[in-house]
Write an enzyme that holds these catalytic residues in place. Structure first.
Site: not given
Ligand SMILES: O=C(NO)N[C@@H](Cc1ccccc1)C(=O)O
Ligand SMILES: [Zn+2]
Length: 156
Positions: A99, A141-142, A145
Site C-alpha cells: 500500500c 484493496h481500493e 480505502h
Molecule cells: O496503495 C495502493 N492503493 O491503495 N497501491 C497499491 C495497490 C495494490 C493493491 C492490492 C495488491 C497490490 C497492490 C500498490 O502497491 O500499488
Molecule cells: Zn492502498
C-alpha cells in the site's frame, strides 16, 4: 500534470468513510489526472482518492507489470467512480499486497477470487462487470480505502 503527496498511516483522511461523487465536472477530471499522475510516479498499480487527501468515492485500478509487481497482468487503467462490490466469490485467496500509504510493508491478505462490481465513469455512465485475480484484489484493496480501511486493519 500535478502530483500530490500521499497520505501515510496515521493520517485521519485514511480512516474516514469517503463521500459519494455527485459532480461529474471538470474538477473531477482534474482530480483524476492528479490521482493518476501520483500513482504512476509512485509506481502504483492502484490508488484511491483518500490517499491524496480527498475523501471522495473514486479510485483507479491499473495493474501492469513493474518492478514492484513483476507478475501483475497488463490492463487499461480503469477509473472507477462510486464503485460498489455487488458480490464476491465464496472462494478466497491469500496474496501479497503493498500500500502506497503503508510504505515498505508487504502483507498477506485474503480476498475474493473474483467479484462482480458496478461503478460510474467520468461521464457518469454506469458500468458493471466481473473482475478476477490480481485485478479483483486491487479493486477490493481500493474499496477498503473508501471505507477507511487500510492493510493494517485488514490483518488485525
Ligand atoms: O496503495 C495502493 N492503493 O491503495 N497501491 C497499491 C495497490 C495494490 C493493491 C492490492 C495488491 C497490490 C497492490 C500498490 O502497491 O500499488
Ligand atoms: Zn492502498
Amino acid at each position: 500534470i500535478q502530483t500530490a503527496p500521499i497520505a501515510i498511516t496515521g493520517d485521519p483522511v485514511l480512516y474516514q468513510k469517503a463521500a459519494p461523487v455527485i459532480a461529474f465536472d471538470v474538477a473531477l477530471h482534474n482530480l483524476t489526472q492528479t490521482l493518476m499522475a501520483t500513482m504512476l510516479q509512485a509506481r502504483g498499480v492502484g490508488i484511491a482518492a483518500p490517499q491524496i487527501g480527498v475523501s471522495q468515492r473514486l479510485f483507479i485500478v491499473a495493474s501492469r507489470p513493474n518492478e514492484r509487481y513483476p507478475d501483475a497482468p497488463l490492463m487499461e487503467p480503469m477509473v472507477m467512480v462510486n464503485p460498489v462490490l455487488l458480490s464476491g466469490s465464496s472462494e478466497w485467496e491469500l496474496g501479497e499486497e503493498g500500500c502506497l500509504s503503508v510504505p515498505g510493508k508487504r502483507l498477506s491478505i485474503a480476498r475474493h477470487l473474483w467479484i462482480d462490481a458496478q461503478w460510474q465513469d467520468l461521464q457518469g455512465n454506469t458500468h458493471s462487470g466481473r473482475l478476477h485475480g490480481f485485478v479483483a484484489r486491487i479493486f477490493q484493496h481500493e474499496l477498503d480505502h473508501l471505507d477507511g480501511i487500510t492493510l493494517i486493519e485488514r490483518i488485525t
